[in-house]
Design a protein around this motif. Structure first.
Motif, PDB file in Angstrom:
ATOM      1  N   LEU A 116      25.933  33.672  80.554  1.00 21.57           N
ATOM      2  CA  LEU A 116      24.813  33.196  79.741  1.00 21.57           C
ATOM      3  C   LEU A 116      23.742  32.538  80.602  1.00 21.57           C
ATOM      4  O   LEU A 116      22.547  32.614  80.290  1.00 21.57           O
ATOM      5  CB  LEU A 116      25.321  32.220  78.681  1.00 21.57           C
ATOM      6  N   GLY A 117      24.140  31.919  81.710  1.00 18.11           N
ATOM      7  CA  GLY A 117      23.163  31.358  82.644  1.00 18.11           C
ATOM      8  C   GLY A 117      22.329  32.445  83.300  1.00 18.11           C
ATOM      9  O   GLY A 117      21.116  32.292  83.480  1.00 18.11           O
ATOM     10  N   VAL A 118      22.963  33.548  83.656  1.00 19.20           N
ATOM     11  CA  VAL A 118      22.224  34.682  84.225  1.00 19.20           C
ATOM     12  C   VAL A 118      21.283  35.267  83.178  1.00 19.20           C
ATOM     13  O   VAL A 118      20.140  35.622  83.483  1.00 19.20           O
ATOM     14  CB  VAL A 118      23.209  35.751  84.755  1.00 19.20           C
ATOM     15  N   LEU A 119      21.744  35.331  81.933  1.00 21.93           N
ATOM     16  CA  LEU A 119      20.887  35.826  80.860  1.00 21.93           C
ATOM     17  C   LEU A 119      19.681  34.910  80.655  1.00 21.93           C
ATOM     18  O   LEU A 119      18.580  35.381  80.366  1.00 21.93           O
ATOM     19  CB  LEU A 119      21.698  35.940  79.568  1.00 21.93           C
ATOM     20  N   GLU A 120      19.875  33.609  80.859  1.00 20.96           N
ATOM     21  CA  GLU A 120      18.759  32.665  80.765  1.00 20.96           C
ATOM     22  C   GLU A 120      17.752  32.901  81.882  1.00 20.96           C
ATOM     23  O   GLU A 120      16.542  32.775  81.674  1.00 20.96           O
ATOM     24  CB  GLU A 120      19.273  31.227  80.821  1.00 20.96           C
ATOM     25  N   ILE A 121      18.224  33.247  83.056  1.00 27.10           N
ATOM     26  CA  ILE A 121      17.310  33.538  84.171  1.00 27.10           C
ATOM     27  C   ILE A 121      16.509  34.797  83.880  1.00 27.10           C
ATOM     28  O   ILE A 121      15.317  34.869  84.178  1.00 27.10           O
ATOM     29  CB  ILE A 121      18.093  33.666  85.489  1.00 27.10           C
ATOM     30  N   LEU A 122      17.135  35.791  83.276  1.00 26.04           N
ATOM     31  CA  LEU A 122      16.451  37.043  82.965  1.00 26.04           C
ATOM     32  C   LEU A 122      15.477  36.899  81.799  1.00 26.04           C
ATOM     33  O   LEU A 122      14.464  37.595  81.750  1.00 26.04           O
ATOM     34  CB  LEU A 122      17.476  38.141  82.667  1.00 26.04           C
ATOM     35  N   ALA A 123      15.791  36.024  80.859  1.00 27.13           N
ATOM     36  CA  ALA A 123      14.925  35.802  79.700  1.00 27.13           C
ATOM     37  C   ALA A 123      14.693  34.300  79.550  1.00 27.13           C
ATOM     38  O   ALA A 123      15.320  33.652  78.730  1.00 27.13           O
ATOM     39  CB  ALA A 123      15.570  36.373  78.441  1.00 27.13           C
ATOM     40  N   PRO A 124      13.805  33.729  80.375  1.00 30.54           N
ATOM     41  CA  PRO A 124      13.638  32.272  80.364  1.00 30.54           C
ATOM     42  C   PRO A 124      13.052  31.761  79.055  1.00 30.54           C
ATOM     43  O   PRO A 124      12.362  32.484  78.353  1.00 30.54           O
ATOM     44  CB  PRO A 124      12.697  32.019  81.528  1.00 30.54           C
ATOM     45  N   GLY A 125      13.324  30.525  78.782  1.00 28.48           N
ATOM     46  CA  GLY A 125      12.802  29.896  77.581  1.00 28.48           C
ATOM     47  C   GLY A 125      13.732  28.822  77.051  1.00 28.48           C
ATOM     48  O   GLY A 125      13.541  28.320  75.964  1.00 28.48           O
ATOM     49  N   TYR A 126      14.742  28.468  77.819  1.00 32.05           N
ATOM     50  CA  TYR A 126      15.731  27.448  77.458  1.00 32.05           C
ATOM     51  C   TYR A 126      16.460  27.776  76.159  1.00 32.05           C
ATOM     52  O   TYR A 126      16.835  26.882  75.417  1.00 32.05           O
ATOM     53  CB  TYR A 126      15.091  26.063  77.369  1.00 32.05           C
ATOM     54  N   PHE A 160      19.172  30.307  76.052  1.00 29.74           N
ATOM     55  CA  PHE A 160      20.572  30.556  76.390  1.00 29.74           C
ATOM     56  C   PHE A 160      21.179  29.451  77.249  1.00 29.74           C
ATOM     57  O   PHE A 160      22.387  29.424  77.434  1.00 29.74           O
ATOM     58  CB  PHE A 160      20.709  31.892  77.119  1.00 29.74           C
ATOM     59  N   LEU A 161      20.365  28.551  77.765  1.00 28.05           N
ATOM     60  CA  LEU A 161      20.879  27.514  78.654  1.00 28.05           C
ATOM     61  C   LEU A 161      21.795  26.540  77.920  1.00 28.05           C
ATOM     62  O   LEU A 161      22.804  26.105  78.463  1.00 28.05           O
ATOM     63  CB  LEU A 161      19.724  26.772  79.315  1.00 28.05           C
ATOM     64  N   GLY A 206      27.285  24.799  77.015  1.00 33.16           N
ATOM     65  CA  GLY A 206      28.360  24.613  76.040  1.00 33.16           C
ATOM     66  C   GLY A 206      29.605  25.385  76.424  1.00 33.16           C
ATOM     67  O   GLY A 206      30.730  24.875  76.306  1.00 33.16           O
ATOM     68  N   ALA A 207      29.436  26.611  76.902  1.00 29.59           N
ATOM     69  CA  ALA A 207      30.587  27.403  77.338  1.00 29.59           C
ATOM     70  C   ALA A 207      31.225  26.804  78.586  1.00 29.59           C
ATOM     71  O   ALA A 207      32.459  26.769  78.706  1.00 29.59           O
ATOM     72  CB  ALA A 207      30.163  28.849  77.601  1.00 29.59           C
ATOM     73  N   LEU A 208      30.402  26.337  79.521  1.00 31.22           N
ATOM     74  CA  LEU A 208      30.948  25.701  80.723  1.00 31.22           C
ATOM     75  C   LEU A 208      31.731  24.437  80.372  1.00 31.22           C
ATOM     76  O   LEU A 208      32.833  24.214  80.893  1.00 31.22           O
ATOM     77  CB  LEU A 208      29.831  25.377  81.709  1.00 31.22           C
ATOM     78  N   LEU A 209      31.175  23.607  79.502  1.00 37.72           N
ATOM     79  CA  LEU A 209      31.870  22.390  79.111  1.00 37.72           C
ATOM     80  C   LEU A 209      33.161  22.690  78.344  1.00 37.72           C
ATOM     81  O   LEU A 209      34.168  21.998  78.520  1.00 37.72           O
ATOM     82  CB  LEU A 209      30.949  21.504  78.269  1.00 37.72           C
ATOM     83  N   LEU A 224      25.079  22.763  70.813  1.00 36.72           N
ATOM     84  CA  LEU A 224      24.011  22.086  70.077  1.00 36.72           C
ATOM     85  C   LEU A 224      23.618  20.778  70.759  1.00 36.72           C
ATOM     86  O   LEU A 224      22.425  20.491  70.909  1.00 36.72           O
ATOM     87  CB  LEU A 224      24.443  21.826  68.641  1.00 36.72           C
ATOM     88  N   ILE A 225      24.605  20.014  71.184  1.00 33.23           N
ATOM     89  CA  ILE A 225      24.309  18.741  71.844  1.00 33.23           C
ATOM     90  C   ILE A 225      23.543  18.967  73.142  1.00 33.23           C
ATOM     91  O   ILE A 225      22.536  18.302  73.403  1.00 33.23           O
ATOM     92  CB  ILE A 225      25.609  17.949  72.089  1.00 33.23           C
ATOM     93  N   THR A 226      23.994  19.929  73.964  1.00 34.50           N
ATOM     94  CA  THR A 226      23.292  20.176  75.226  1.00 34.50           C
ATOM     95  C   THR A 226      21.909  20.761  74.983  1.00 34.50           C
ATOM     96  O   THR A 226      20.969  20.452  75.720  1.00 34.50           O
ATOM     97  CB  THR A 226      24.096  21.103  76.148  1.00 34.50           C
ATOM     98  N   TRP A 227      21.746  21.577  73.953  1.00 37.80           N
ATOM     99  CA  TRP A 227      20.429  22.127  73.647  1.00 37.80           C
ATOM    100  C   TRP A 227      19.468  21.021  73.210  1.00 37.80           C
ATOM    101  O   TRP A 227      18.303  21.005  73.609  1.00 37.80           O
ATOM    102  CB  TRP A 227      20.527  23.194  72.560  1.00 37.80           C
TER     103      TRP A 227
END
Length: 88
Positions: free
Chosen positions: A15-25, A27-28, A33-36, A62-65
């Motif tokens: 999901l982090g790689v997907l965030e790099i490919l489609a920026p906009g915060y 998927f971050l 959330g998945a990492l935690l 949700l909390i991290t977002w």
């Protein structure tokens, strides 16, 4: 499969790689959330069924977002509001 900690870590990095490919915060928050969730599962804090893990993932995402939205989100005056038409 979803009870294995490294699966959540790999999903977070994907999901982090997907965030790099489609920026906009977008998927971050999900990536963090998945990492935690993977970290909590790896340390033995979590365990159990898939619905419990998905609920923990959703709450942590949700909390991290919300934290990311406050830290790097929309600032005042970021959007330009036009008060007159360019054709006038």
């Amino acid at each position: 499969m979803w009870n294995v900690w490294w699966v959540w870590i790999v999903a977070g990095f994907a999901l982090g790689v997907l965030e790099i490919l489609a920026p906009g915060y977008i998927f971050l928050g999900f990536a963090m959330g998945a990492l935690l969730t993977g970290v909590l599962l790896g340390f033995g804090v979590l365990g159990g069924s898939l619905p419990l893990l998905l609920m923990v993932f959703a709450v942590l995402s949700l909390i991290t977002w919300l934290i990311l939205r406050r830290v790097v989100g929309v600032t005042k005056g970021q959007a330009k509001i036009w008060h007159k038409d360019i054709n006038d």
